[in-house]
Enzyme design. Structure first.
Site, PDB file in Angstrom:
ATOM      1  N   HIS A 154       0.609  -1.372  -0.257  1.00  0.00           N
ATOM      2  CA  HIS A 154      -0.080   0.046   0.187  1.00  0.00           C
ATOM      3  C   HIS A 154       0.708   1.191   0.200  1.00  0.00           C
ATOM      4  CE1 HIS A 154      -1.989   3.250   1.994  1.00  0.00           C
ATOM      5  NE2 HIS A 154      -2.800   3.507   1.265  1.00  0.00           N
ATOM      6  N   SER A 155       0.690   2.121  -0.764  1.00  0.00           N
ATOM      7  CA  SER A 155       0.843   3.368  -1.069  1.00  0.00           C
ATOM      8  C   SER A 155       3.017   2.970  -1.814  1.00  0.00           C
ATOM      9  CB  SER A 155       0.656   4.276   0.078  1.00  0.00           C
ATOM     10  OG  SER A 155       1.632   5.702   0.622  1.00  0.00           O
ATOM     11  N   MET A 156       3.464   3.623  -0.722  1.00  0.00           N
ATOM     12  CA  MET A 156       4.824   3.771  -0.109  1.00  0.00           C
ATOM     13  C   MET A 156       5.643   2.298  -0.228  1.00  0.00           C
ATOM     14  SD  MET A 156       6.272   6.394  -1.420  1.00  0.00           S
ATOM     15  CE  MET A 156       8.252   6.213  -1.661  1.00  0.00           C
ATOM     16  N   GLN A 214      -0.931  -0.951  -4.161  1.00  0.00           N
ATOM     17  CA  GLN A 214      -2.710   0.066  -3.608  1.00  0.00           C
ATOM     18  C   GLN A 214      -2.201   1.657  -4.080  1.00  0.00           C
ATOM     19  OE1 GLN A 214      -3.966  -2.501  -0.501  1.00  0.00           O
ATOM     20  NE2 GLN A 214      -4.947  -4.336  -2.241  1.00  0.00           N
ATOM     21  N   SER A 247       0.294   3.473  -5.206  1.00  0.00           N
ATOM     22  CA  SER A 247       1.620   3.657  -4.947  1.00  0.00           C
ATOM     23  C   SER A 247       1.405   4.292  -6.289  1.00  0.00           C
ATOM     24  CB  SER A 247       2.417   2.185  -5.481  1.00  0.00           C
ATOM     25  OG  SER A 247       2.121   1.342  -3.717  1.00  0.00           O
TER      26      SER A 247
END
Length: 940
Positions: A168-170, A195, A197
């Site tokens: 998720h993200s980073m 997700q 990212s």
């Protein structure tokens, strides 16, 4: 004059607030369903080797569990397929519970005994999107965690050879960074799902480590593209509700022919069709279900582990995240299909359209469309149905026997799932061996459903419409009326291919009768990126669709489409107009992160205007007046434009590159490659037109931010006044030379031993104390002069003015003669130091992420390593301490340095505008240079 200034900046603030409102609040509410745990979630810590635990004391690896499953895995005797969840910026390892809980429930409903073991990593909720110094550590710990997970399965007869990563993200960026490690075996990870990212570029480049990390990952995947072709990566963007990571940044930069690298926006994911914010993309039930279904389809029943076939991975992910053709991967019947239905079950359709409602009783029913006489007149065959149980429902007959089809091929694999129904469109010219099209309308269980089919002419159902210009402000409307005789109409929205465009599309439908009509589905389709969005409407209705883009079309060769799945024999009117508030929202979505750069430029221009006023008049103008006088956009934009023109010349570009000079930063409005440094791409029309608007918005932030700071200082001085002796000298708050030297040494040691941002914060507060003292002195002097006007008059008559009065008192506790000139000196110094304090506050804000990271990890280490501020802020520390003693008189005495500074500040502003939008951390270097020049002007 002052009223006009406040009106202008009030208008600019209004534009900014309108854009922020559109960016943050004007979209639909989050329509995701919440995922719930059926039993109490447990997170069992996975032991790591002692070396790893000592090296990464703030990190941890956990196994998710609930209820009986948590008890079964107490001894970490695992038999499932391993999945590892990676949290993102400030993310918690407990966010894995949605994925883990749904996977457990899914496994309970399966009889094959296959299941997943969901692991999660605790990254101590680090702010890695703002502080890049931890990204490499997280990547290395991820590598150690994968090896620890696989060791748990070493005693299994069919142990897994790798781990599936969900980031998720980073966390998704860290997952791809695994492949940059020298000792990492690429076979350990064959599937990555990310997700929200930001793969393209960091959202905020507030330190060089983030950009260095991104550059390493990008170069590794670009130079070794052939080695990574068997690694499947799926990136999912959150849509317009995610204002933290815009979906354009989630696109993967990979070769076009590498089909194993896929990007999609969640609004286009079948059976999801909702936008998610940055956090809800983790727990959105619709998306979690799609992810878990894909995982279970990827598990081989024989081994209970994830497949090693890249083709199967790609097929399953395409099915669940892109087209969803109803038929499961591998279910399409390539062999001919035979029919044994009785003759009365067959009915040939002699019209161009079929409208059929299945009865409630079970029956076998087939409809035939003959193609022999219709091939030349019609190009496509379109069919849709709702609530139909049959997965294979459209066939092409290859052998007829009387009025019945004996043998056919299955055409249902082209079916696409839409929000209200499933639909399929086949091209008649590709069915030369087919004599009839067959619709299987059987309902073996007696369920009721609708089927609508028709033969279509593509030319008559595709209409081009020119969208209004972006600067039409909604005054120009493009209208088109459709007398719907068909089920599908396509509007080609000409010249709709840039991210700064935004339109309000109104669709009005009217029908004479609404009996047994399926709802209309409106789809905005983007050919160059999977970012489609859907809207459903009943009939009749008036629907409003706000249409924007997540990515621009780089070559401007195609435009977005509006597909209308309509009801037959109805009238539709489509009106398209520009939505100016949405345009502002799009500009802030893409260029909002660079506004601090423009604010810093405006503050530097304000200082320049005040110094110019000191040179000409002997005292600085107010901050508000200085901002209004200095906001001359042409002086900033023309040099940048000239530099871009020169960079288009090959000889100048070669000389520029040979000197090792950085590329000119471009505003991220041109293409998906927002981090591109191509100088020719920088010559696009709109980034240069948007830049003045951003300059005005940045000026509004600087203006009202400095106003808030001034008001805060004013009221804070009231609370601190009882703690200080009243003073009437402009030198109050100044420091002796040895005290300044001691402070500089102490702050340097503090920054080197702990965190550079901490030292910068202390120096900023010291300078703010000088401003507070000047504010209290100005108020004391004003009160004294109001109470003793005769004494002031006598002092004036005796010739005590300006510097004479100043020379008679150098200490705060002295007794200077009161005069208007003394008060004016204090007010001049107050204006100057207010501006300097505002600039120092801005530099402190740029360094705040590393300070927060240091504070959160203080229990593990005292020294921040690496420190993005140290030792670069040493000149800034020295300048901030020395400038405490600076005043307008010392600046006037140094005419040579003051003239030099006035000539250098404008090039510094141009440099910030050219080289800082994509490298925000460079702003500190420019501000430090400006303050160093100011110190030289004060003391030399």
């Amino acid at each position: 004059m002052r009223l006009a200034v406040y009106a202008f900046y009030g208008f600019a603030l209004g534009l900014l607030l309108v854009g922020l409102r559109e960016l943050l609040f004007s979209f639909e509410e989050n329509r995701c369903s919440m995922t719930y745990m059926f039993e109490y979630p447990e997170y069992r810590r996975v032991p790591l080797p002692r070396r790893v635990a000592r090296q990464y004391p703030s990190y941890g690896l956990y196994l998710y569990g609930e209820g009986a499953y948590a008890q079964e895995t107490r001894g970490l005797k695992l038999t499932g397929a391993p999945v590892l969840f990676l949290p993102g910026n400030a993310g918690s390892y407990k966010q894995a519970r949605s994925l883990g809980s749904v996977a457990l429930r899914k496994a309970e409903n399966l009889e094959r005994g296959i299941h997943m073991n969901v692991f999660t990593i605790d990254f101590n909720e680090e702010l890695v999107a703002l502080y890049g110094g931890s990204l490499r550590r997280q990547t290395q710990f991820l590598h150690e965690s994968i090896k620890a997970i696989l060791r748990l399965y070493k005693d299994r007869p069919d142990p897994p050879t790798g781990v599936v990563l969900v980031g998720h993200s980073m966390g998704g960026v860290v997952a791809r960074a695994l492949f940059t490690l020298a000792r990492f075996n690429p076979r350990l990870v064959s599937l990555i799902i990310t997700q929200a990212s930001p793969h393209q570029a960091p959202v905020l480049s507030v330190d060089p480590y983030i950009l260095e990390f991104y550059s390493t990952v990008r170069n590794r995947w670009a130079t070794n593209a052939e080695d990574f072709r068997n690694i499947t990566v799926l990136s999912v963007g959150g849509g317009y509700l995610d204002f933290q990571v815009r979906s354009g940044l989630t696109a993967l930069s990979c070769p076009i022919d590498d089909l194993n690298k896929m990007s999609v926006v969640v609004t286009a994911v079948p059976r999801t069709w909702v936008s998610t914010d940055h956090i809800s993309i983790v727990w959105c039930k619709e998306l979690v279900l799609a992810t878990v279904r894909a995982f279970f389809d990827l598990i081989e029943p024989e081994t209970g582990q994830f497949t090693e076939s890249p083709e199967k991975r790609m097929s399953v992910l395409n099915y669940h995240f892109f087209r969803h053709p109803v038929l499961q991967p591998g279910e399409a019947q390539e062999d001919p299909v035979t029919f044994s239905a009785p003759p009365e079950a067959w009915k040939e359709v002699n019209t161009l359209r079929l409208f059929y409602t299945a009865p409630k009783e079970a029956q076998v029913k087939y409809f035939l469309f003959a193609l022999s006489s219709r091939r030349k007149a019609y190009s496509h065959f379109h069919c849709r149905s709702n609530n139909m149980e049959m997965t294979s429902w459209l066939y092409g007959c290859t052998q007829m026997s009387g009025s019945m089809c004996v043998q056919a091929i299955d055409l249902s694999s082209e079916t696409e799932l839409l929000p209200a129904y499933k639909a399929v469109t086949v091209k008649i010219s590709e069915l030369m061996s087919v004599s009839h099209l067959i619709i299987d309308a059987s309902n073996p269980s007696g369920g009721q459903f609708l089927v609508e089919c028709e033969l279509q002419r593509e030319q008559s159902l595709t209409v081009s419409v020119q969208v209004p210009h972006t600067l039409s402000f909604g005054l120009t409307v493009s209208d088109i009326s459709i007398n719907s005789s068909g089920l599908l109409h396509t509007l080609l929205l000409q010249d709709f291919h840039q991210v700064y465009q935004a339109f309000r599309i109104t669709v009005m439908s009217h029908c004479k009768t609404t009996k047994d009509r399926l709802p209309s589905v409106y789809r905005v389709r983007v050919p160059w990126f999977q970012e489609d969005s859907f809207a459903m409407a009943s009939i009749p209705s008036v629907s409003e669709i706000y249409s924007m883009l997540h990515t621009s079309r780089p070559d401007n060769t195609s435009s977005a489409l509006l597909q209308l799945h309509t009801a037959p024999n109805c009238q539709y009117k489509v009106s398209i107009r520009t939505s100016f508030p949405k345009v502002l929202g799009q500009i802030l979505r893409f260029c909002g992160p660079v506004l601090p750069v423009y604010s810093a430029v405006v503050l530097l221009l304000m200082i320049r205007a005040q110094l110019s006023s000191i040179k000409r008049l002997g005292h600085p103008v107010g901050m508000q007046e200085a901002m209004s006088k200095s906001l001359q956009v042409h002086k900033l934009e023309l040099p940048v434009l000239l530099l871009l023109l020169l960079l288009r010349q090959s000889w100048f570009h070669d000389v520029w590159s040979s000197l090792g000079l950085p590329g000119v930063d471009t505003l991220p409005l041109n293409s998906v490659e927002s981090i591109s440094q191509d100088p020719k791409a920088s010559m696009q029309e709109w980034p240069r037109l948007v830049s003045p608007l951003l300059c005005v918005l940045g000026a509004a932030i600087a203006f009202w931010g400095s106003t808030v700071l001034r008001v805060s200082v004013y009221f804070l001085s009231f609370f601190l006044a009882p703690l200080h002796r009243p003073s009437v000298s402009r030198d109050c708050g100044t420091l002796r030379l040895h005290t300044q030297i001691l402070l500089i040494v102490s702050l340097s040691v503090l920054g080197g031993v702990t965190c550079g941002a901490l030292a910068l914060m202390v120096s900023t507060l010291l300078h703010l104390y000088r401003v507070l003292k000047l504010q209290m002195t100005e108020r004391s002097l004003s009160h004294m002069l109001n109470l003793a006007p005769q004494k002031v008059s006598q002092n004036t008559e005796n010739g005590f003015h300006g510097s004479d009065s100043h020379s008679k008192s150098k200490e705060c506790n002295g007794s200077p003669l009161l005069s208007e000139s003394v008060l004016q000196d204090v007010r001049d110094d107050l204006e100057l130091h207010f501006s300097l304090s505002t600039m120092l506050t801005l530099t402190m804000m740029f360094s705040a992420p590393s300070l927060i990271h240091w504070k959160n990890n203080l229990r593990y280490w005292v020294h921040l390593d690496p420190d993005p501020c140290w030792p670069h802020i040493v000149p800034l520390l020295i300048s901030s301490v020395l400038l405490i003693n600076c005043n307008t008189d010392t600046l006037l005495r140094s005419k040579l340095m003051l003239n030099l500074m006035l000539h250098l500040l404008l090039p510094l502003c141009v440099g910030m505008l050219a080289f800082c939008p994509l490298h925000i951390y460079r702003v500190t270097y420019y501000l430090s240079s400006a303050l160093t020049l100011l110190v030289c002007s004060c003391f030399f």
